[in-house]
Design a protein around this motif. Structure first.
Motif, PDB file in Angstrom:
ATOM      1  N   VAL A  42       0.856  -1.178   0.000  1.00 25.81           N
ATOM      2  CA  VAL A  42       0.000   0.000   0.000  1.00 25.81           C
ATOM      3  C   VAL A  42       0.896   1.234   0.000  1.00 25.81           C
ATOM      4  CG1 VAL A  42      -1.780   1.223   1.280  1.00 25.81           C
ATOM      5  CG2 VAL A  42      -1.759  -1.264   1.259  1.00 25.81           C
ATOM      6  N   ARG A  95      -7.313   1.384  -5.183  1.00 25.68           N
ATOM      7  CA  ARG A  95      -7.010   0.041  -5.676  1.00 25.68           C
ATOM      8  C   ARG A  95      -7.432  -0.060  -7.126  1.00 25.68           C
ATOM      9  NH1 ARG A  95      -8.980  -4.034  -0.925  1.00 25.68           N
ATOM     10  NH2 ARG A  95      -7.429  -3.372   0.570  1.00 25.68           N
ATOM     11  N   TRP A 103      -2.205  -0.987  -6.651  1.00 29.85           N
ATOM     12  CA  TRP A 103      -2.560   0.357  -6.218  1.00 29.85           C
ATOM     13  C   TRP A 103      -2.152   1.351  -7.290  1.00 29.85           C
ATOM     14  CZ3 TRP A 103      -5.284   1.460  -1.859  1.00 29.85           C
ATOM     15  CH2 TRP A 103      -5.465   0.395  -0.977  1.00 29.85           C
TER      16      TRP A 103
END
Length: 116
Positions: A42, A95, A103
């Protein structure tokens, strides 16, 4: 019963092709695993929002927007009656729906609304 030279050569060729196919499959699997690991992380949206480049862009945008809002006036009005101004800053990374979890890039947006 012995195999002839032609049969031996054929089976040797089949063995080599099977070995090459196995190596290709293993390399492909390794590359897919690397991509999954790379894209599943992330992004640090908070770190991007606090970075010097974003802070500098925010200052420039604030000055430009303030100047534009000061010059905005309703059509035909001699003097606009200035009301409140709202400003919203946010950074986001979304996403991407595709093969695996990926991502998108982090992007920061400023929205300003002036009321007159």
């Amino acid at each position: 019963m012995e195999l002839g030279d032609g049969a031996r050569g054929f089976f040797r060729l089949i063995g080599w092709l099977a070995g090459i196919a196995l190596v290709v499959v293993i390399v492909f699997w390794i590359l897919v695993a690397i991509q999954f690991h790379r894209y599943q992380q992330v992004p640090d949206v908070g770190g991007t929002a606090r970075s010097s480049a974003v802070v500098a862009a925010d200052r420039g945008a604030a000055a430009e927007i303030s100047s534009a809002l000061a010059q905005a006036a309703p059509h035909g009005a001699s003097r606009p009656a200035s009301g409140p101004t709202t400003v919203s800053d946010y950074c986001i990374s979304q996403r991407v729906a595709s093969f695996g979890e990926q991502w998108g890039p982090t992007r920061c947006v400023r929205t300003a609304v002036g009321y007159y």
